[in-house]
Design a protein around this motif. Sequence first.
Motif, PDB file in Angstrom:
ATOM      1  N   THR A   1     -10.917   0.522  -2.836  1.00  0.00           N
ATOM      2  CA  THR A   1     -10.206   0.352  -1.559  1.00  0.00           C
ATOM      3  C   THR A   1     -10.379  -1.056  -1.021  1.00  0.00           C
ATOM      4  O   THR A   1      -9.425  -1.649  -0.489  1.00  0.00           O
ATOM      5  CB  THR A   1     -10.715   1.371  -0.521  1.00  0.00           C
ATOM      6  OG1 THR A   1     -10.519   2.689  -1.025  1.00  0.00           O
ATOM      7  CG2 THR A   1      -9.971   1.229   0.794  1.00  0.00           C
TER       8      THR A   1
ATOM      9  N   GLY B   1       0.834  -1.203   0.000  1.00  0.00           N
ATOM     10  CA  GLY B   1       0.000   0.000   0.000  1.00  0.00           C
ATOM     11  C   GLY B   1       0.864   1.246   0.000  1.00  0.00           C
ATOM     12  O   GLY B   1       0.585   2.224  -0.703  1.00  0.00           O
TER      13      GLY B   1
ATOM     14  N   TYR C   1       2.911   1.533  -3.518  1.00  0.00           N
ATOM     15  CA  TYR C   1       2.141   2.003  -4.668  1.00  0.00           C
ATOM     16  C   TYR C   1       1.174   3.140  -4.316  1.00  0.00           C
ATOM     17  O   TYR C   1       0.350   3.540  -5.151  1.00  0.00           O
ATOM     18  CB  TYR C   1       1.361   0.825  -5.268  1.00  0.00           C
ATOM     19  CG  TYR C   1       2.258  -0.263  -5.813  1.00  0.00           C
ATOM     20  CD1 TYR C   1       3.008  -0.064  -6.970  1.00  0.00           C
ATOM     21  CD2 TYR C   1       2.376  -1.486  -5.149  1.00  0.00           C
ATOM     22  CE1 TYR C   1       3.840  -1.063  -7.466  1.00  0.00           C
ATOM     23  CE2 TYR C   1       3.210  -2.493  -5.638  1.00  0.00           C
ATOM     24  CZ  TYR C   1       3.943  -2.264  -6.792  1.00  0.00           C
ATOM     25  OH  TYR C   1       4.773  -3.255  -7.267  1.00  0.00           O
ATOM     26  N   ASN C   2       1.305   3.636  -3.080  1.00  0.00           N
ATOM     27  CA  ASN C   2       0.453   4.740  -2.622  1.00  0.00           C
ATOM     28  C   ASN C   2      -1.037   4.431  -2.813  1.00  0.00           C
ATOM     29  O   ASN C   2      -1.808   5.236  -3.336  1.00  0.00           O
ATOM     30  CB  ASN C   2       0.821   6.038  -3.364  1.00  0.00           C
ATOM     31  CG  ASN C   2       0.227   7.267  -2.696  1.00  0.00           C
ATOM     32  OD1 ASN C   2      -0.034   7.257  -1.492  1.00  0.00           O
ATOM     33  ND2 ASN C   2      -0.011   8.304  -3.479  1.00  0.00           N
ATOM     34  N   ARG C   3      -1.411   3.207  -2.383  1.00  0.00           N
ATOM     35  CA  ARG C   3      -2.802   2.786  -2.506  1.00  0.00           C
ATOM     36  C   ARG C   3      -3.271   2.182  -1.177  1.00  0.00           C
ATOM     37  O   ARG C   3      -2.720   1.176  -0.732  1.00  0.00           O
ATOM     38  CB  ARG C   3      -2.968   1.742  -3.616  1.00  0.00           C
ATOM     39  CG  ARG C   3      -2.713   2.290  -4.999  1.00  0.00           C
ATOM     40  CD  ARG C   3      -3.037   1.253  -6.048  1.00  0.00           C
ATOM     41  NE  ARG C   3      -2.948   1.780  -7.391  1.00  0.00           N
ATOM     42  CZ  ARG C   3      -3.308   1.121  -8.486  1.00  0.00           C
ATOM     43  NH1 ARG C   3      -3.758  -0.123  -8.380  1.00  0.00           N
ATOM     44  NH2 ARG C   3      -3.197   1.679  -9.670  1.00  0.00           N
TER      45      ARG C   3
ATOM     46  N   ARG D   1      -5.532  -0.032   0.791  1.00  0.00           N
ATOM     47  CA  ARG D   1      -6.374  -1.177   0.467  1.00  0.00           C
ATOM     48  C   ARG D   1      -6.746  -1.952   1.725  1.00  0.00           C
ATOM     49  O   ARG D   1      -5.968  -2.045   2.676  1.00  0.00           O
ATOM     50  CB  ARG D   1      -5.648  -2.124  -0.505  1.00  0.00           C
ATOM     51  CG  ARG D   1      -5.415  -1.534  -1.901  1.00  0.00           C
ATOM     52  CD  ARG D   1      -6.731  -1.331  -2.622  1.00  0.00           C
ATOM     53  NE  ARG D   1      -6.549  -0.848  -3.987  1.00  0.00           N
ATOM     54  CZ  ARG D   1      -6.571   0.438  -4.322  1.00  0.00           C
ATOM     55  NH1 ARG D   1      -6.741   1.351  -3.373  1.00  0.00           N
ATOM     56  NH2 ARG D   1      -6.433   0.796  -5.590  1.00  0.00           N
TER      57      ARG D   1
END
Length: 458
Positions: free
Chosen positions: A384, A341, A344-346, A348
């Motif tokens: 998300t 996370g 990848y700057n995500r 989740r």
Amino acid sequence: MSPSSVWNENEQILHSLKDDILVTNVDGIILKVSEVTGKIYGVDSESLIGKSVYDLEAQGLFSPILTPMVVKENKKITFVQTTNKGKKLLVTGIPVYNENGVLYRVVSYSHDITELVKYKDFLMNMEEEMERVKSELGHLRNKQLHDAGIIANSEEMKKVISTALQLSEVDVNALILGESGVGKSLLAKFIHNKSHRKSGPFIEVNCGAIPDSLFEAELFGYEAGAFTGANQKGKRGLIELSNGGTLFLDEIGELSLPHQVKVLKVIQEKQFYRVGGTKPIHVDFRLISATNKDLSQAISEKLFREDLYFRLNVVPVTIPPLRKRTEDIVPLIHLLLQKFGEKYNRERKLDEAVIHHLLHYQWKGNVRELINIMERLVVISPSTLITVEQLPEHIKETLPATTSNLTDSQNLKEMIEETEKQILLNARKRYKTTVRMAEALGISQPSIVRKMKKYQII
């Protein structure tokens, strides 16, 4: 001998004793006391004779009283009594019967256990403090392991880490065993980083990835002009680069027999010659090896040298496959979810059904396969919440082993709840406290309490 002389003799025997002794009738009237009794209760012993133990309890001299308990139970009674001076006495009452077998007297004696009670309280406080310190050390160790990318909630992995920490204290040769993908190189780095060589280099050599024709040049280095195409200045080999640190020979089982001889010689002598060189080079390294092969079988098949095996296998460490340490799966999932996370700057999150599938998958590729799957899920999930739809087909098609006990009428939510309940029950049996359960399952302690209430787990 007259009755009077016998009586005096008994009195002398009674008062010669250094214990608190008190005799009452069945109504609780004190008939005899030893001299020590008065000292214990802070009164004159003679003043107690003829008084009722009920009245003395009411006055606060001691509590509770023994006589009525012995009379009621008609047997020997022992309990802790508190005096008006705050002393703790271990009091024992014994029934005495007359010639007709009727309860006639109650004799009691006591031992001052005030100091013992204090010691007990002290020890209990010490145990609580030690448990607190142990818990803090456990959290600190888990944080260090977490920072190193290692999860060790299962008993199997705790034993591995314990052995690894012992190995880090000495320069003994270690052989790390386990299936492909269990984290052998990660453990080798962990041992190195905990050792006195941590400031030195950690040189990893994948013995299965170096072509035979380049093996000696890569491992031992070469002198200038040693062969066509060689660097004109020569090159230091991987063994030379490990000087002062750790040499990690991964996939050691892939070495050819000729190369095994050369490696054995370096291990024994801690010196070697560069390709084309005539001057011996001395090295100081700590050796760690790893393989997913059965070296004993390779020896029997004449594919691996027995003398090299014994040099490598001074202390073996076997990392169990992921499917045999299920307590580590959920914490690993959360660790990887956080890692990828951030990468990848995500942000989740996993649907519970996804965790359910991941828990029951066999993970033939072990941690390496789990890393691959988690990175894929973080990258391909359009929202998300990561759902079952994003899972690879081979994982979605895997039926959990526990579903064989479920009815056909159960939907996915009910199956998940049934599985979650079984996991909590198993964790409850093993870890006893909700704090330990939370640590093992990788969720918060309030979540454990809430789920246990939900499933009525006591």
